[in-house]
Scaffold this motif. Structure first.
Motif, PDB file in Angstrom:
ATOM      1  N   TYR A  12       0.830  -1.197   0.000  1.00  0.00           N
ATOM      2  CA  TYR A  12       0.000   0.000   0.000  1.00  0.00           C
ATOM      3  C   TYR A  12       0.870   1.254   0.000  1.00  0.00           C
ATOM      4  N   GLY A  13       0.295   2.327  -0.565  1.00  0.00           N
ATOM      5  CA  GLY A  13       0.945   3.627  -0.531  1.00  0.00           C
ATOM      6  C   GLY A  13       2.330   3.617  -1.149  1.00  0.00           C
ATOM      7  N   MET A  14       3.245   4.309  -0.472  1.00  0.00           N
ATOM      8  CA  MET A  14       4.594   4.476  -1.011  1.00  0.00           C
ATOM      9  C   MET A  14       5.375   3.168  -1.065  1.00  0.00           C
ATOM     10  N   LEU A  15       4.896   2.125  -0.389  1.00  0.00           N
ATOM     11  CA  LEU A  15       5.601   0.844  -0.408  1.00  0.00           C
ATOM     12  C   LEU A  15       5.540   0.181  -1.778  1.00  0.00           C
ATOM     13  N   GLU A  51      12.929  -0.539   3.813  1.00  0.00           N
ATOM     14  CA  GLU A  51      13.767  -0.203   4.955  1.00  0.00           C
ATOM     15  C   GLU A  51      12.968  -0.217   6.256  1.00  0.00           C
ATOM     16  N   GLU A  52      13.658  -0.512   7.338  1.00  0.00           N
ATOM     17  CA  GLU A  52      13.031  -0.542   8.656  1.00  0.00           C
ATOM     18  C   GLU A  52      12.406   0.816   8.972  1.00  0.00           C
ATOM     19  N   GLY A  53      11.196   0.801   9.461  1.00  0.00           N
ATOM     20  CA  GLY A  53      10.493   2.031   9.800  1.00  0.00           C
ATOM     21  C   GLY A  53       9.597   2.550   8.698  1.00  0.00           C
ATOM     22  N   LEU A  54       9.765   2.021   7.477  1.00  0.00           N
ATOM     23  CA  LEU A  54       8.935   2.488   6.367  1.00  0.00           C
ATOM     24  C   LEU A  54       7.623   1.725   6.261  1.00  0.00           C
ATOM     25  N   ILE A  77      -0.687 -11.396   2.709  1.00  0.00           N
ATOM     26  CA  ILE A  77      -0.033 -10.385   3.535  1.00  0.00           C
ATOM     27  C   ILE A  77      -0.229  -9.002   2.928  1.00  0.00           C
ATOM     28  N   SER A  78      -0.635  -8.043   3.747  1.00  0.00           N
ATOM     29  CA  SER A  78      -0.711  -6.645   3.331  1.00  0.00           C
ATOM     30  C   SER A  78       0.243  -5.839   4.202  1.00  0.00           C
ATOM     31  N   LEU A  79       1.106  -5.051   3.559  1.00  0.00           N
ATOM     32  CA  LEU A  79       2.047  -4.199   4.281  1.00  0.00           C
ATOM     33  C   LEU A  79       1.647  -2.740   4.087  1.00  0.00           C
ATOM     34  N   PHE A  80       1.674  -1.974   5.189  1.00  0.00           N
ATOM     35  CA  PHE A  80       1.217  -0.592   5.159  1.00  0.00           C
ATOM     36  C   PHE A  80       2.311   0.358   5.633  1.00  0.00           C
ATOM     37  N   PRO A  81       2.439   1.509   4.978  1.00  0.00           N
ATOM     38  CA  PRO A  81       3.380   2.534   5.445  1.00  0.00           C
ATOM     39  C   PRO A  81       2.780   3.273   6.631  1.00  0.00           C
ATOM     40  N   PRO A  82       3.540   4.160   7.273  1.00  0.00           N
ATOM     41  CA  PRO A  82       2.981   4.944   8.380  1.00  0.00           C
ATOM     42  C   PRO A  82       1.736   5.692   7.931  1.00  0.00           C
ATOM     43  N   GLY A  86       1.131  11.177  10.878  1.00  0.00           N
ATOM     44  CA  GLY A  86       2.272  10.874  11.724  1.00  0.00           C
ATOM     45  C   GLY A  86       1.871  10.165  12.994  1.00  0.00           C
ATOM     46  N   SER A  87       2.349  10.679  14.131  1.00  0.00           N
ATOM     47  CA  SER A  87       2.100  10.010  15.401  1.00  0.00           C
ATOM     48  C   SER A  87       0.853  10.530  16.102  1.00  0.00           C
TER      49      SER A  87
END
Length: 236
Positions: A12-15, A51-54, A77-82, A86-87
């Motif tokens: 998803y997104g920038m990934l 990269e870790e954190g992305l 599997i679905s991977l999502f960016p932040p 933000g926080s």
């Protein structure tokens, strides 16, 4: 010989820039990846060059999961960016029937609020819940002055949330007012109700779901964390 396992991956997104060039289909389509047994989402991300954190969230077979969950053969599997925002915590106002069509001074069963809150906390990191019932459990015993202040302040709080979830198995005048206040403030609204033709719902809610099971399924699906929550924050 190291055994491998095959999983289906959706980014998803920038990934999506990490989607293998050999993968067929459009960027939003899932693709197959072979991993060593015992691999987790962290290993998958590393293999894809993320990269870790992305990436900060993962869904396995449409259920949110921990990043270190061991993957199984055939998993989706679905991977999502932040998330956008933000926080910043997502502020969710839980609205819904209290007195409904009662003619006495009693309150309907409010356990649905506990279920919604617990599911939100399980699936949404750092969620901030605004629940009028939790803040005023003895409201039936309030004086007129206390009740008036509470009613007006809680209705106003609905407009300060990022997302309002309205549970309406029966019509509720108070909830309709909270939805209107939220709508006026551009708050994202999810209505859980069978009353899909009522104008107060049709023209204020961004999404209408038939029951709590549908709401909980939406929360468990990675789309809620990646699409609905960021959009709610962006609208504010």
């Amino acid at each position: 010989m190291i055994k491998g396992l095959n999983v289906e991956v959706k980014l998803y997104g920038m990934l999506r820039v990490n989607r293998p060039k050999t993968a067929e289909g459009a960027p939003h389509h899932p693709f197959s990846v072979t991993l060593p047994e015992g691999a987790t989402a962290v290993h998958l991300a590393a293999q894809l060059g993320i990269e870790e954190g992305l990436f900060t969230a993962v869904a396995i077979n449409s259920e949110t999961a921990e990043l270190d969950t061991v993957l199984q053969e055939g998993d989706q599997i679905s991977l999502f960016p932040p998330s956008a925002g933000g926080s910043d915590p997502l502020k969710v106002f839980i609205a819904g029937v209290m007195q409904s069509n009662r003619q006495d001074a009693l309150i309907d069963d409010q356990n649905y609020r506990l279920k919604i809150a617990a599911t939100l906390q399980r699936h949404i990191p750092n969620v901030q819940i605004i629940d009028p019932w939790a803040e005023n459990p003895n409201s039936v015993n309030y004086s007129d002055e206390q009740a008036r202040h509470t009613f007006l302040s809680m209705t106003a709080k609905a407009s300060s949330a990022d997302l309002l979830i309205a549970y309406l198995p029966r019509p509720s005048m108070g909830t309709a007012m909270e939805m209107w206040q939220a709508h006026q403030a551009n708050v994202t609204i999810i209505a859980v109700t069978p009353f899909v033709h009522h104008w107060a719902i049709r023209f204020t809610a961004n999404q209408i779901l038939p029951d709590l099971d549908a709401l909980f399924a939406l929360m468990a699906n990675g789309r809620f964390l990646q699409e609905i929550a960021p959009q709610a924050l962006a609208n504010r």
